[in-house]
Structure formats: C-alpha cells, structure tokens
Design an enzyme around this catalytic site. Structure first.
Site, PDB file in Angstrom:
ATOM      1  N   SER A 159      -4.888  56.431   9.976  1.00  0.00           N
ATOM      2  CA  SER A 159      -3.841  55.473   9.607  1.00  0.00           C
ATOM      3  C   SER A 159      -2.541  56.184   9.254  1.00  0.00           C
ATOM      4  O   SER A 159      -2.557  57.333   8.787  1.00  0.00           O
ATOM      5  CB  SER A 159      -4.323  54.681   8.388  1.00  0.00           C
ATOM      6  OG  SER A 159      -3.255  54.031   7.752  1.00  0.00           O
ATOM      7  N   TYR A 217      -6.960  54.603  -0.212  1.00  0.00           N
ATOM      8  CA  TYR A 217      -7.155  54.414   1.234  1.00  0.00           C
ATOM      9  C   TYR A 217      -6.630  55.595   2.058  1.00  0.00           C
ATOM     10  O   TYR A 217      -7.305  56.096   2.957  1.00  0.00           O
ATOM     11  CB  TYR A 217      -6.456  53.113   1.641  1.00  0.00           C
ATOM     12  CG  TYR A 217      -6.487  52.777   3.105  1.00  0.00           C
ATOM     13  CD1 TYR A 217      -7.650  52.301   3.697  1.00  0.00           C
ATOM     14  CD2 TYR A 217      -5.339  52.914   3.901  1.00  0.00           C
ATOM     15  CE1 TYR A 217      -7.673  51.965   5.053  1.00  0.00           C
ATOM     16  CE2 TYR A 217      -5.356  52.582   5.244  1.00  0.00           C
ATOM     17  CZ  TYR A 217      -6.518  52.111   5.814  1.00  0.00           C
ATOM     18  OH  TYR A 217      -6.525  51.786   7.153  1.00  0.00           O
ATOM     19  N   ASN A 241       0.231  49.884  11.519  1.00  0.00           N
ATOM     20  CA  ASN A 241       0.128  48.407  11.471  1.00  0.00           C
ATOM     21  C   ASN A 241      -0.174  47.721  12.804  1.00  0.00           C
ATOM     22  O   ASN A 241       0.721  47.531  13.623  1.00  0.00           O
ATOM     23  CB  ASN A 241       1.431  47.795  10.954  1.00  0.00           C
ATOM     24  CG  ASN A 241       1.719  48.212   9.546  1.00  0.00           C
ATOM     25  OD1 ASN A 241       0.896  48.036   8.658  1.00  0.00           O
ATOM     26  ND2 ASN A 241       2.885  48.801   9.345  1.00  0.00           N
ATOM     27  N   GLU A 285      -5.307  40.192   4.562  1.00  0.00           N
ATOM     28  CA  GLU A 285      -4.393  40.081   5.699  1.00  0.00           C
ATOM     29  C   GLU A 285      -3.170  40.971   5.517  1.00  0.00           C
ATOM     30  O   GLU A 285      -2.762  41.275   4.413  1.00  0.00           O
ATOM     31  CB  GLU A 285      -3.969  38.619   5.919  1.00  0.00           C
ATOM     32  CG  GLU A 285      -3.155  37.984   4.821  1.00  0.00           C
ATOM     33  CD  GLU A 285      -4.008  37.471   3.645  1.00  0.00           C
ATOM     34  OE1 GLU A 285      -5.195  37.807   3.571  1.00  0.00           O
ATOM     35  OE2 GLU A 285      -3.452  36.762   2.799  1.00  0.00           O
ATOM     36  N   LYS A 286      -2.570  41.339   6.655  1.00  0.00           N
ATOM     37  CA  LYS A 286      -1.364  42.169   6.625  1.00  0.00           C
ATOM     38  C   LYS A 286      -0.139  41.299   6.900  1.00  0.00           C
ATOM     39  O   LYS A 286      -0.265  40.127   7.262  1.00  0.00           O
ATOM     40  CB  LYS A 286      -1.487  43.264   7.661  1.00  0.00           C
ATOM     41  CG  LYS A 286      -2.653  44.165   7.335  1.00  0.00           C
ATOM     42  CD  LYS A 286      -2.715  45.327   8.264  1.00  0.00           C
ATOM     43  CE  LYS A 286      -3.516  46.425   7.595  1.00  0.00           C
ATOM     44  NZ  LYS A 286      -3.242  47.709   8.167  1.00  0.00           N
ATOM     45  N   GLN A 292      12.196  46.261   2.968  1.00  0.00           N
ATOM     46  CA  GLN A 292      11.301  47.360   3.328  1.00  0.00           C
ATOM     47  C   GLN A 292      11.042  47.279   4.838  1.00  0.00           C
ATOM     48  O   GLN A 292      10.976  46.189   5.404  1.00  0.00           O
ATOM     49  CB  GLN A 292      10.000  47.326   2.507  1.00  0.00           C
ATOM     50  CG  GLN A 292       9.087  46.134   2.688  1.00  0.00           C
ATOM     51  CD  GLN A 292       9.424  44.955   1.768  1.00  0.00           C
ATOM     52  OE1 GLN A 292      10.570  44.705   1.469  1.00  0.00           O
ATOM     53  NE2 GLN A 292       8.406  44.212   1.367  1.00  0.00           N
ATOM     54  N   THR A 293      10.916  48.433   5.481  1.00  0.00           N
ATOM     55  CA  THR A 293      10.806  48.454   6.945  1.00  0.00           C
ATOM     56  C   THR A 293       9.450  48.991   7.400  1.00  0.00           C
ATOM     57  O   THR A 293       8.822  49.804   6.722  1.00  0.00           O
ATOM     58  CB  THR A 293      11.918  49.340   7.567  1.00  0.00           C
ATOM     59  OG1 THR A 293      11.898  50.619   6.917  1.00  0.00           O
ATOM     60  CG2 THR A 293      13.280  48.695   7.431  1.00  0.00           C
ATOM     61  N   ARG A 294       9.046  48.508   8.571  1.00  0.00           N
ATOM     62  CA  ARG A 294       7.776  48.910   9.181  1.00  0.00           C
ATOM     63  C   ARG A 294       7.908  48.794  10.702  1.00  0.00           C
ATOM     64  O   ARG A 294       8.815  48.153  11.212  1.00  0.00           O
ATOM     65  CB  ARG A 294       6.635  47.966   8.766  1.00  0.00           C
ATOM     66  CG  ARG A 294       6.229  47.981   7.318  1.00  0.00           C
ATOM     67  CD  ARG A 294       5.508  49.260   6.937  1.00  0.00           C
ATOM     68  NE  ARG A 294       5.043  49.201   5.553  1.00  0.00           N
ATOM     69  CZ  ARG A 294       5.806  49.427   4.484  1.00  0.00           C
ATOM     70  NH1 ARG A 294       7.068  49.735   4.626  1.00  0.00           N
ATOM     71  NH2 ARG A 294       5.295  49.366   3.273  1.00  0.00           N
TER      72      ARG A 294
HETATM   73  P1  NAD Z   1     -11.249  45.117   9.915  1.00  0.00           P
HETATM   74  O1  NAD Z   1     -11.404  45.036   8.429  1.00  0.00           O
HETATM   75  O2  NAD Z   1     -10.918  43.870  10.641  1.00  0.00           O
HETATM   76  O3  NAD Z   1     -12.534  45.770  10.571  1.00  0.00           O
HETATM   77  C1  NAD Z   1     -13.306  46.760   9.951  1.00  0.00           C
HETATM   78  C2  NAD Z   1     -14.755  46.348  10.093  1.00  0.00           C
HETATM   79  O4  NAD Z   1     -15.570  47.367   9.513  1.00  0.00           O
HETATM   80  C3  NAD Z   1     -15.074  45.046   9.336  1.00  0.00           C
HETATM   81  O5  NAD Z   1     -15.604  44.071  10.212  1.00  0.00           O
HETATM   82  C4  NAD Z   1     -16.092  45.478   8.303  1.00  0.00           C
HETATM   83  O6  NAD Z   1     -17.100  44.506   8.047  1.00  0.00           O
HETATM   84  C5  NAD Z   1     -16.671  46.723   8.946  1.00  0.00           C
HETATM   85  N1  NAD Z   1     -17.333  47.560   7.947  1.00  0.00           N
HETATM   86  C6  NAD Z   1     -16.909  47.850   6.692  1.00  0.00           C
HETATM   87  N2  NAD Z   1     -17.816  48.572   6.049  1.00  0.00           N
HETATM   88  C7  NAD Z   1     -18.843  48.766   6.908  1.00  0.00           C
HETATM   89  C8  NAD Z   1     -20.088  49.434   6.809  1.00  0.00           C
HETATM   90  N3  NAD Z   1     -20.457  50.030   5.672  1.00  0.00           N
HETATM   91  N4  NAD Z   1     -20.917  49.431   7.888  1.00  0.00           N
HETATM   92  C9  NAD Z   1     -20.551  48.801   9.034  1.00  0.00           C
HETATM   93  N5  NAD Z   1     -19.388  48.140   9.182  1.00  0.00           N
HETATM   94  C10 NAD Z   1     -18.543  48.129   8.134  1.00  0.00           C
HETATM   95  O7  NAD Z   1     -10.129  46.244  10.172  1.00  0.00           O
HETATM   96  P2  NAD Z   1      -9.338  46.607  11.502  1.00  0.00           P
HETATM   97  O8  NAD Z   1      -7.948  46.128  11.323  1.00  0.00           O
HETATM   98  O9  NAD Z   1     -10.105  46.196  12.683  1.00  0.00           O
HETATM   99  O10 NAD Z   1      -9.319  48.201  11.386  1.00  0.00           O
HETATM  100  C11 NAD Z   1     -10.202  49.033  12.110  1.00  0.00           C
HETATM  101  C12 NAD Z   1      -9.947  50.497  11.737  1.00  0.00           C
HETATM  102  O11 NAD Z   1      -8.589  50.829  11.985  1.00  0.00           O
HETATM  103  C13 NAD Z   1     -10.188  50.810  10.244  1.00  0.00           C
HETATM  104  O12 NAD Z   1     -10.697  52.108  10.117  1.00  0.00           O
HETATM  105  C14 NAD Z   1      -8.804  50.789   9.673  1.00  0.00           C
HETATM  106  O13 NAD Z   1      -8.699  51.564   8.492  1.00  0.00           O
HETATM  107  C15 NAD Z   1      -7.988  51.359  10.822  1.00  0.00           C
HETATM  108  N6  NAD Z   1      -6.581  50.965  10.753  1.00  0.00           N
HETATM  109  C16 NAD Z   1      -6.220  49.670  10.970  1.00  0.00           C
HETATM  110  C17 NAD Z   1      -4.884  49.307  10.889  1.00  0.00           C
HETATM  111  C18 NAD Z   1      -4.439  47.888  11.100  1.00  0.00           C
HETATM  112  O14 NAD Z   1      -3.240  47.624  11.012  1.00  0.00           O
HETATM  113  N7  NAD Z   1      -5.324  46.943  11.393  1.00  0.00           N
HETATM  114  C19 NAD Z   1      -3.906  50.273  10.583  1.00  0.00           C
HETATM  115  C20 NAD Z   1      -4.317  51.591  10.363  1.00  0.00           C
HETATM  116  C21 NAD Z   1      -5.657  51.937  10.473  1.00  0.00           C
END
Ligand code: NAD
Length: 334
Positions: A121, A152, A181, A194-195, A223-225
């Site tokens: 991330s 995080y 993001n 939610e984001k 703030q910017t993203r």
């Molecule tokens: P999300 O929360 O929708 O999906 C993550 C999934 O992991 C969830 O369904 C959750 O139930 C599952 N999970 C959590 N703990 C678990 C466990 N112990 N065993 C099995 N499954 C488990 O999030 P996302 O937006 O799909 O993000 C996916 C990845 O991308 C994550 O690692 C997140 O940190 C990373 N990420 C996402 C964003 C974003 O903007 N969405 C940005 C940066 C990084």
C-alpha cells in the site's frame, strides 16, 4: 510462465479486489482458481461457481497449508483493512494481518510455489513526505527511512520485507505492488470500512434521495489523493506478477485531486449541488499523496490511465443500485 490449468490461489477473494481478480482470471480462461476468504461465502462481494471457493482463516499456518496445496501462483489480497476511519482506530487489528502474509509465505515456500504476489500500500510511505496538499509524487525510494502510517502501514512495510527475504533466502519469487487508493463497483460503500470515493457516492446519493441537500466532508476537503479504478489495478497486478520486477513498485493513478474536487465530480454525475460542511476533527490521513509512476512506466511501459470521472460514473451507478435496492437505506441520511 503459468498456463491455463495451473492452480492460482486468490487470498481475500471475498473482498473487493480479490473478487474482481477471480472474475478476471476466470474470464482470461484460467480453469483452476481457488478463492479463499475468512468471511462466510454469503458475505463475499462476488462469488463464482467456477472457482474452488473455500472459507479459511489464513492467519493460521495449517489453513494456509490447506489453501496452498497444489497451487502454483498466489495473490495475497487478504488483510483486515478499510478507509482512514477504520485504520486510524484499529491499528492492532490491521497489524495482525502480518500473520496472514507470514504463514502464507511459509506455506508457499514448503509447497514450492512459482510466484507470490503481495498487495502492499501507499501507506508504507514516510509521513514527512506527505505534509503538503501540493505534493511531490511518491517514488518507491521514499519508503525509507521508514515512518509509515501507524499500524496498517507498518504491517505493510514489514510484510514487504518478509517477501523480499523469503525470495533472497529461500528462493520464493515474490512480487509486491504498492496500491494507491483503489475504487470501483463491488467495493465497501457503507459500515465504516469504506474509502473516500465510495463514501462520497453514498453521501451524494443519500442527499439526492432524501432531498436533504447537504454533505459532510472529513477534514477541510483540500487534502489530495489519487484514485485508481479497479480495472487498472487488475491489469497492473497481473502484469507485475508476470514480470521480473522484484522490488516493491507503485501501482496507482497519477491523476491528483482534492477531496473537494472528488465531491464536484460526484455532484456532477448526480446532477445536484450540495451544501458542504467540514468535520475538521475527523480522521483524514496524510495531507497529500500521489503516485510517481516513473518506475512502472520504465519497467512495464504502462501506467493506470482510466480517468477518475469515468471510473466514478460506474462506481456511482453501482452504489445507486445497492442503495435503492435497500429501502431502509433511504431513511438514513448522513
Ligand atoms: P477488502 O477488505 O475488500 O478485502 C480483503 C479481504 O481479506 C476481505 O474479504 C477479508 O474478509 C479477507 N480477510 C481478512 N482477514 C482474513 C483472514 N484471516 N483469512 C482470510 N481472509 C481474510 O480489501 P481490498 O480493498 O480488496 O484490498 C485487498 C488488498 O489490497 C489488501 O491487502 C489491502 O491492504 C490492499 N490495498 C487495498 C487498497 C484499496 O484502496 N482498496 C489500497 C492499498 C492496499
């Protein structure tokens, strides 16, 4: 290279990005996709009958071994995470995701998997490089000296190192993308995780449906993203997985916007203008953040390019459908 019969594991397949990735892999003709998530299947955002769907807590090494059996590629998208409102108030929970990546890597090493993708991330970047809304985009080297987002971000940075050392010491071919993001349909849009893009769509839709033409914005809105549409995230993740890029690499849009501009975009899609109020003490994260895409352009000759207005239009329509399908939501103007 992988072929269409190799078994691919998507960890976190019940979530936003994982669900889309399973869909993309199946659409690309991969016949053996194992989809794993801790949530009961009824709570997955997308479920595909063609996949091998399993409910497992991947914090446990035994469950990781089960998930990895017979697998040649792993996408680790499983984590306990959410928007700023969640990660600023659930630091221990976020850090416990370290167990998922650690145990998955151990199981991957034992099973001699070919490739391992880790979803890192932009929260790994040092906070002192993100204090100005008029940002200099973050390049990969800016993660060190380390001062990431508390909780995080530290977990993400530590897990990146773990991936690196499993490659150097044990030969597990790891790939790491630093997502900036990600947004789109089938994402979290309510409930606290939610984001900003989904939250803005929900708030504007609720204002439109209730006739209460007001919106609350966290912070001063300046703030910017940058925000990356899900299709670009999938294209980039699969390209990085298939590439020789061994160091962590940015995967994000470089279209920088303020949160106020994001609200303008959603208002335009909705065809309304709202009275804005600013909650200055709400969680708002760093002041400014953008993705420097020099490395991905150099290595892949590609970068995310779906325009925010286009992606937000699709996201808005999908959230509209979710809200209008649940009449109780209409009573909850926030
Ligand atoms: P999300 O929360 O929708 O999906 C993550 C999934 O992991 C969830 O369904 C959750 O139930 C599952 N999970 C959590 N703990 C678990 C466990 N112990 N065993 C099995 N499954 C488990 O999030 P996302 O937006 O799909 O993000 C996916 C990845 O991308 C994550 O690692 C997140 O940190 C990373 N990420 C996402 C964003 C974003 O903007 N969405 C940005 C940066 C990084």
């Amino acid at each position: 290279m992988s072929n269409q019969d190799d078994m691919i594991l998507v960890a976190g397949a019940g979530g936003f990005i994982g669900g889309h990735l399973v869909a993309r892999l199946l659409a690309r003709g991969h016949r053996n996709v194992r989809a794993v998530d801790i949530k009961p299947i009824g709570e997955w955002y997308q479920v595909f009958r063609e996949a091998d769907n399993r409910v497992l807590d991947l914090k446990s090494l035994a469950n990781c071994r089960t998930a990895v059996a017979g697998v040649s590629r792993i996408y680790n998208l499983a984590a306990d995470m959410g928007g700023m409102g969640f990660i600023e108030t659930h630091k221990a929970e976020c850090m416990l995701s370290v167990l998922i990546n650690t145990h998955l890597l151990m199981a991957a090493r034992e099973a001699e998997v070919e490739r391992y993708f880790y979803a890192s991330s932009a929260c790994v970047y040092a906070a002192d490089k993100q204090t100005d809304a008029d940002v200099t985009a973050l390049k990969e080297a800016d993660a060190y000296p380390a001062m990431p987002e508390d909780g995080y971000g530290w977990e993400k940075l530590f897990s990146e190192r773990m991936c690196r050392h499993f490659r150097e010491d044990y030969g597990v071919e790891t790939r790491m993308a630093r997502f900036h993001n990600v947004y789109g349909p089938f994402g979290t849009w309510d409930g606290g995780r939610e984001k900003a893009p989904a939250a803005m769509c929900r708030k504007v839709i609720q204002a439109k449906l209730t006739g209460k033409h007001e919106i609350e914005i966290w912070g001063d809105g300046e703030q910017t993203r940058s925000f990356m549409y899900i299709d670009d995230c999938l294209t980039g993740s699969m390209a990085i997985m298939g590439s020789p890029i061994r160091e962590p690499i940015n995967l994000g849009s470089s279209e920088l916007v303020s949160i106020n501009r994001l609200v303008d975009i959603v208002e335009k899609i909705a065809g309304i203008t709202l009275k804005r109020s600013y909650k200055l003490d709400a969680p708002k994260g760093v002041r400014g953040r953008n993705s420097d895409n020099a490395m991905i352009l150099e290595k892949l000759r590609w970068e995310p390019s779906i325009r925010l207005e286009d992606g937000m239009e699709k996201t808005y329509r999908w959230i509209w459908d979710q809200i209008t399908a649940q009449p109780s939501m209409l009573r909850r103007a926030s």
